[in-house]
Every structure is written in C-alpha cells, then in structure tokens.
Design a protein around this motif. Structure first.
Motif, PDB file in Angstrom:
ATOM      1  N   HIS B  59       0.832  -1.208   0.000  1.00  0.00           N
ATOM      2  CA  HIS B  59       0.000   0.000   0.000  1.00  0.00           C
ATOM      3  C   HIS B  59       0.869   1.262   0.000  1.00  0.00           C
ATOM      4  CE1 HIS B  59      -3.276  -2.655   1.474  1.00  0.00           C
ATOM      5  NE2 HIS B  59      -4.056  -1.763   0.911  1.00  0.00           N
ATOM      6  N   VAL B  86      -2.498   2.848  -5.084  1.00  0.00           N
ATOM      7  CA  VAL B  86      -2.937   4.196  -5.468  1.00  0.00           C
ATOM      8  C   VAL B  86      -2.153   5.280  -4.732  1.00  0.00           C
ATOM      9  CG1 VAL B  86      -4.796   4.379  -3.761  1.00  0.00           C
ATOM     10  CG2 VAL B  86      -4.999   5.587  -5.938  1.00  0.00           C
ATOM     11  N   GLY B  87      -1.565   4.913  -3.583  1.00  0.00           N
ATOM     12  CA  GLY B  87      -0.827   5.896  -2.809  1.00  0.00           C
ATOM     13  C   GLY B  87       0.511   6.289  -3.413  1.00  0.00           C
ATOM     14  N   PRO B 124     -22.679   2.093  -0.727  1.00  0.00           N
ATOM     15  CA  PRO B 124     -21.571   2.799  -0.101  1.00  0.00           C
ATOM     16  C   PRO B 124     -21.866   3.247   1.322  1.00  0.00           C
ATOM     17  CG  PRO B 124     -22.658   4.196  -1.713  1.00  0.00           C
ATOM     18  CD  PRO B 124     -23.303   2.850  -1.812  1.00  0.00           C
ATOM     19  N   ASP B 126     -22.802   1.377   4.038  1.00  0.00           N
ATOM     20  CA  ASP B 126     -22.584   0.475   5.162  1.00  0.00           C
ATOM     21  C   ASP B 126     -21.168   0.604   5.709  1.00  0.00           C
ATOM     22  OD1 ASP B 126     -22.557  -1.400   7.022  1.00  0.00           O
ATOM     23  OD2 ASP B 126     -23.005  -3.109   5.714  1.00  0.00           O
ATOM     24  N   ARG B 127     -21.046   1.156   6.918  1.00  0.00           N
ATOM     25  CA  ARG B 127     -19.721   1.388   7.474  1.00  0.00           C
ATOM     26  C   ARG B 127     -19.301   0.279   8.425  1.00  0.00           C
ATOM     27  NH1 ARG B 127     -21.571   7.417   8.350  1.00  0.00           N
ATOM     28  NH2 ARG B 127     -21.321   8.020   6.197  1.00  0.00           N
ATOM     29  N   ASP B 131     -12.843  -1.922   6.487  1.00  0.00           N
ATOM     30  CA  ASP B 131     -12.170  -1.355   5.329  1.00  0.00           C
ATOM     31  C   ASP B 131     -12.649  -2.001   4.041  1.00  0.00           C
ATOM     32  OD1 ASP B 131     -10.184  -0.049   3.737  1.00  0.00           O
ATOM     33  OD2 ASP B 131      -9.170  -1.977   3.698  1.00  0.00           O
ATOM     34  N   VAL B 132     -13.200  -1.212   3.174  1.00  0.00           N
ATOM     35  CA  VAL B 132     -13.664  -1.738   1.898  1.00  0.00           C
ATOM     36  C   VAL B 132     -13.033  -0.890   0.799  1.00  0.00           C
ATOM     37  CG1 VAL B 132     -15.651  -2.232   0.466  1.00  0.00           C
ATOM     38  CG2 VAL B 132     -15.869  -2.390   2.934  1.00  0.00           C
ATOM     39  N   HIS B 133     -12.310  -1.527  -0.077  1.00  0.00           N
ATOM     40  CA  HIS B 133     -11.774  -0.787  -1.221  1.00  0.00           C
ATOM     41  C   HIS B 133     -12.910  -0.533  -2.191  1.00  0.00           C
ATOM     42  CE1 HIS B 133      -7.327  -0.794  -0.806  1.00  0.00           C
ATOM     43  NE2 HIS B 133      -7.605  -1.712   0.100  1.00  0.00           N
ATOM     44  N   PRO B 134     -13.023   0.673  -2.689  1.00  0.00           N
ATOM     45  CA  PRO B 134     -14.173   0.990  -3.546  1.00  0.00           C
ATOM     46  C   PRO B 134     -14.233   0.130  -4.812  1.00  0.00           C
ATOM     47  CG  PRO B 134     -12.575   2.807  -3.493  1.00  0.00           C
ATOM     48  CD  PRO B 134     -12.181   1.837  -2.425  1.00  0.00           C
ATOM     49  N   HIS B 203      -6.479  -8.019   8.672  1.00  0.00           N
ATOM     50  CA  HIS B 203      -7.082  -7.090   7.744  1.00  0.00           C
ATOM     51  C   HIS B 203      -7.804  -7.984   6.745  1.00  0.00           C
ATOM     52  CE1 HIS B 203      -7.522  -3.734   5.160  1.00  0.00           C
ATOM     53  NE2 HIS B 203      -6.403  -3.795   4.485  1.00  0.00           N
ATOM     54  N   LYS B 224      -9.779  -1.283   9.981  1.00  0.00           N
ATOM     55  CA  LYS B 224      -9.057  -0.284   9.203  1.00  0.00           C
ATOM     56  C   LYS B 224      -7.634  -0.196   9.720  1.00  0.00           C
ATOM     57  CE  LYS B 224     -13.114   2.496   8.723  1.00  0.00           C
ATOM     58  NZ  LYS B 224     -13.225   3.032   7.369  1.00  0.00           N
ATOM     59  N   PRO B 225      -6.659  -0.629   8.937  1.00  0.00           N
ATOM     60  CA  PRO B 225      -5.280  -0.502   9.411  1.00  0.00           C
ATOM     61  C   PRO B 225      -4.969   0.961   9.725  1.00  0.00           C
ATOM     62  CG  PRO B 225      -5.383  -1.826   7.439  1.00  0.00           C
ATOM     63  CD  PRO B 225      -6.744  -1.253   7.626  1.00  0.00           C
ATOM     64  N   GLY B 226      -4.286   1.157  10.814  1.00  0.00           N
ATOM     65  CA  GLY B 226      -3.942   2.525  11.197  1.00  0.00           C
ATOM     66  C   GLY B 226      -4.954   3.151  12.126  1.00  0.00           C
ATOM     67  N   VAL B 227      -6.160   2.621  12.156  1.00  0.00           N
ATOM     68  CA  VAL B 227      -7.162   3.120  13.094  1.00  0.00           C
ATOM     69  C   VAL B 227      -7.347   2.025  14.148  1.00  0.00           C
ATOM     70  CG1 VAL B 227      -9.512   3.940  13.401  1.00  0.00           C
ATOM     71  CG2 VAL B 227      -8.301   4.429  11.277  1.00  0.00           C
TER      72      VAL B 227
END
Lengths: 277, 306
Positions: B59, B86-87, B124, B126-127, B131-134, B203, B224-227
């Motif tokens: 990533h 994408v980063g 879009p 549902d939270r 982590d869901v990649h679009p 993950h 969510k990695p990082g959270v």
C-alpha cells in the motif's frame, strides 16, 4: 552533482527544493522569533482534517482543506486569550487535537485507511511542473506582500490591550494567512516532515550567528539552499528517500553550526577578547 | 562469444542506441508476486524488478531515486490495481516521465482487468464492514486461480511488445498454468483436513486465499489498518472468537502485534505471522514457493491447535 542534474526528475526535485528552501528559510526566521514553531504542524494537520471531512461528505478535498487551513490560520493569529497559556502551547494542542479528529473522521468513513490522508502530502521526488509553477506564483506573491508591508508585518505584536490592538491584529492576521498559503502549497509538494524542517532548522542556524534581520534572512536562506542541495545529492548518490535525506542534512548543518559556534566562543575567551555574546 | 554479444547489447542499450532484438525487455512491477509471474512467463526475454520488496506493505512506498530511474527506463510497468498502489504509483509514473508506461500505453498493464474482484461495495453507506476498497478487494494474487489470470494478462502484454517471440511466451504461460493446476491439487489436499477452520485475520487481505482453501474468516482484528479498533469492536471480536472457537489469528509481518497478542491472551487463539507475498520470508522465490510455505505454516499451526 552534474550527473544528478542530467536526470529530469532529479532536476525538477532540485528546482523545487531550492524554491521551497528559500521561501521557508525566510518565513522561518519570523516563525522562530515569534515562538510559534508548531504553527506549521498545526496548519498541516488542520488541512488534513479538511481532507478527511471532504472525503466523508464526498466533497472536493482541495477546496475543503484550503478553507480549513485559512480559517485555522485566522484562529491561530488571535492574540493569546489567556496570558498564562503561551501561543506555542495552543499550536501544539491544535496539532494534537486535529490529528485525533482526522483519525476519528476516517474511522467513520465507509472506505479508507488512516494513511489515506498521506495522499495529500507530496513527495519532492515526484514534483510536477504544475506544482513548481504554483509554488513560483504563490511564493512570489507572498514575497511581494512581505516586501511591501515589511514594516507592518514583521514586528511581533506585543501585549493585547494596546490602543492599536485591532490594527495590529489585522496585520498579524495577514502574516498568518500568507504563512498558511505557503505551508498549504509546500506540504502538497514536499510533505509535512520536510516542510517543518525547511522552515525551522535554517532559521535556527541563522539565529546562532546573526541578529539583524537582513543577515538573519541571508544566512537562513544560504543554509536552507545548501542543505537541500546536499540532502538531494545524498539521496541520489546513496539511493535514499529524498525528503528524509534533506531533513537529516539540515540536522547535520545545525549540529556543525552549534559545534562551530562553541569552538569559536572558546577561542575568543581564551584569547581574552570579548567575543559575540 | 555469447557473453560478448550480450555485453555489447547491454552497452548498446545503455547508450540509448535502439535496443536490438536480443536485449531483454525491461519490466518493472509493483510487487514481487507480479515479478515472479513475469519471470515464469518471460523467462530470459525479460529483465524484471519489483518496486516493493515482499516484506513491505505494497500500500505504501517511499520512492527512492533508483526506483523512479528504473521506471523511467522501463518498457513495461505492471501493477496489481484495484487501488492497492494508489498511494504511490501515480507519483512514480509522473516522476518517471516515460510515455511508454503511462496508463493507456502498451507498456502499462493493470492486471486486475480480467479479475473478478470480491467485496465490491454494493451500497456505499454500510460502514460496519470495515475497510472496503471501492473497486473491490485488491489482494487477489493470493488465489492461485487468479495467478493464472495474471499470467495470461502478462503474456498478452509481453506478446504485444515482442511479437516475434509470441510462441515462446505463449508456451511459457501454458506451462506455468499447467504446473499451477498440478500444484493446486497438492495444496488443496494438504489443506483439506482443515476445511472450514475458523480464523481471524488482521485485515481483509486473506479473503481470496481463505475462499480458495476453505478457511472460514470469522472476523478482522483491525477493520481499518492505522485506526485502532474501538473497545466495542474488540469486545465483540473476543466474544465471537470464543463462541466460534477460532484457532488462529493471521497477520502480516508489517502490522503491529499488540492487538493480536491481546486477542490471543483473551481467547487462547494462536497468532500466526504469514507473508502475503513472494520474498516475504527468505527462501520464497517463486509463486509456487509462496503457497507451499503458506500451506506448511497453516497446516502446522492448525494441527497443533486441534
């Protein structure tokens, strides 16, 4: 060195590095003298909150982060509300709370990871012609404003309650807004770590040796430019990430300057002369 | 003789003389997995290098000058896509200023084109799913069936860039697919006794693997990695793991161990660190090595647990 400059992306990085170093080295003098070194981190983090919020609401991140940056800068320019809390502390607090808020916003986002915000922080190796143009334009304008209004912008506002408070506040506001514009553009080009270091370290080196504004600015700019060049060269020569290389190079310059100054002072004392204070 | 010829060609291409037919095609990939498959399909026709190492989280990447230099000289650039890189890939492509490998050019390949992604978000809003990649889950190379699809995509690109070597490339790809089928039977056999074993993953990167080899992923450590996970999430996960008797917590080497260790203390499940990529552990040099290693580690861990 010449070999490095024959590669298009390194040439762009050097050009961007020099523009950034010169502008930030100048502003850094004011930032360090006003004792607001956290202003840069606070502003960077506020713009990250703007980006996170824009993504949550499915809005344009650049516009949102710009608004957050400007409003935040205006807020930070207000005179200390309470004399016992230094401005420095407020800046640090804004930085910490804004970082937390951006993480909380991401936690509520349907997709996205904490590092998604990094997408909006640039990398000097990947600087584009457009970004260089934008830097030249904004930094040029800010430089011009500072040149024209030098007498008004540069003095550090003193205690609130003086009779010209309102006027002093609006000049102070202008100073912060110009600072915020530069920081907003700079972090999108070069990332938070490098911008913070470019802002603070050359100014610190200059303050070791000079007192008058003109010599401070000159020394700071020379330090900034040289250490950016050295850092980029090291990055190229030893294949290291560029931003961290420049920051380390700035650190080396500061360390050498400090050693140089204490050696010089010792020699002055030994020889019985009255050296610089 | 041969060495001399190759050296001459190498020097020729270094001097920016038109590369002759014998110069290997320069391929740059984003991950070691892609590089491994390119090596299978391209053989000596290509010279391939990955921009990330197998031990790194694909990533993220802090671009070094040499990486951009390599991209600027590449004939073919291959990425996993679906937002995985994408980063950093857009920045590398911009900085490389190499028209041959820009998206749309024949020297650019996003191998996800023919993949059927899992977990494409349907709504879009549902939270709760984490982590869901679009564009869908990008960790698809962990299913060997997808490895076959990737090899076909790579073969197609290589053939368009080296039309007179098409036959060899096609042969290599067919051979790779055949060996993959063979190995697949072996891996499935080994995993068979542990079918429907309940596991938790750090993950959502093991979704494709789990589906192919019959593992049942009952939850994620950090949606969510990082959270850092919320207390409510941890509570639910601990209760769920106890109820489902989850045996394993699978995590990548580059994530923090503190939460998995906490879960392990609370539930008795074992933490298993698994590399999701070729090169993630010393000795994993090919796409086949990767699944051999994963099957080894998983069967060992699951047989102790049961």
């Amino acid at each position: 060195m010449l070999e490095m400059l024959s590669i298009p992306f390194m040439r762009q990085a050097v050009l961007a590095g020099l523009i950034l170093a010169a502008m930030l080295a100048y502003l850094g003098i004011h930032v360090v003298r006003r004792r607001i070194v956290f202003v840069d981190l606070a502003i960077a983090q506020l713009s990250a909150v703007g980006v996170a919020l824009a993504m949550l609401l499915d809005q344009d991140p650049i516009g949102f982060s710009l608004v957050f940056t400007m409003v935040g800068a205006a807020f930070l320019s207000l005179p200390a509300y309470e004399q016992r809390i230094p401005q420095e502390a407020i800046m640090g607090i804004v930085y910490a709370v804004a970082s937390a808020v951006s993480i909380l916003i991401i936690a509520k986002m349907p997709h996205g990871e904490a590092d998604i915000l990094n997408l909006f922080f640039g990398n000097i190796l990947a600087v584009t012609d457009g970004q260089i143009g934008l830097m030249a334009l904004t930094f040029g304008s800010v430089g011009l404003v500072h040149l024209i209004f030098a007498k008004r912008l540069i003095p550090i506002p003193t205690e609130p309650g003086s009779s010209f408070l309102l006027r002093a506040m609006s000049w102070n506001l202008l100073f912060y807004l110009t600072l915020a514009v530069v920081i907003a553009v700079a972090i999108r080009t070069a990332g938070v770590l490098l911008v913070f270091s470019d802002l603070i370290i050359p100014a610190a080196v200059a303050l070791l040796f000079a007192e008058r504004l003109r010599s401070l600015v000159l020394l700071s700019a020379v330090t900034g430019v040289l250490s950016n060049l050295a850092g980029l060269y090291a990055s190229y020569r030893f294949d290291l990430p560029s931003g961290p290389s420049i920051v380390a190079s700035l650190g080396v310059f500061l360390a050498l300057a400090m050693i140089g100054k204490s050696v010089a002072l010792t020699i002055f004392r030994r020889s019985g002369k009255s050296g610089p204070k | 003789m041969m060495t001399k010829a190759v050296t001459a060609v190498l020097i020729g291409s270094l001097l920016f003389v038109n590369p002759t037919w014998a110069a290997p095609l320069r391929v740059v990939t984003t991950t070691e997995d892609l590089a491994a498959i390119v090596r299978e399909v391209g053989g000596p026709l290509v010279e391939v290098e990955s921009q990330t190492r197998g031990t790194q989280d694909p990533h993220f990447l802090e671009a070094r000058p040499s990486l951009i230099l390599k991209a600027s000289r590449a004939d073919l650039f291959i990425e996993i896509g679906l937002g995985l890189e994408v980063g950093w890939v857009p920045a590398v492509l911009v900085a490389a200023r190499n028209p041959a490998i820009q998206p749309g050019a024949s020297g650019y390949l996003d191998v996800s084109r023919d993949i059927k992604p899992l977990e494409i978000p349907s709504a879009p809003v549902d939270r709760s799913q984490g982590d869901v990649h679009p564009l869908g889950n990008p960790h698809y190379w962990l299913d060997p069936e997808n490895g076959k699809v990737i090899s076909r995509e790579i073969a197609r690109s290589l053939m368009s860039l080296l039309p007179d070597r098409s036959q060899v490339i096609e042969q290599n790809q067919k051979e790779f697919a055949r060996r993959l089928d063979e190995a697949m039977a072996r891996w499935k056999d080994r995993m068979k006794p542990y079918e429907a074993a309940k596991v938790v993953t750090y993950h959502n990167s093991w979704t494709y693997f789990a589906r192919r080899f019959g593992l049942d992923v009952v939850g994620y450590v950090e949606p969510k990695p990082g959270v850092a996970p919320s207390p409510a999430h941890l509570n639910q996960l601990i209760a769920l793991m106890k109820q489902e008797k989850a045996k394993l917590i699978i995590m990548e080497p580059y994530f923090g161990r503190s939460t998995p260790d906490l879960l392990s203390r609370e539930t008795g499940a074992k933490v298993l660190v698994l590399p999701p990529s070729v090169g993630g552990v010393e000795g994993i040099k090919t796409y086949f090595d990767l699944f051999d290693y994963l099957a080894d580690q998983l069967t060992t861990a699951l047989s102790i647990g049961s």
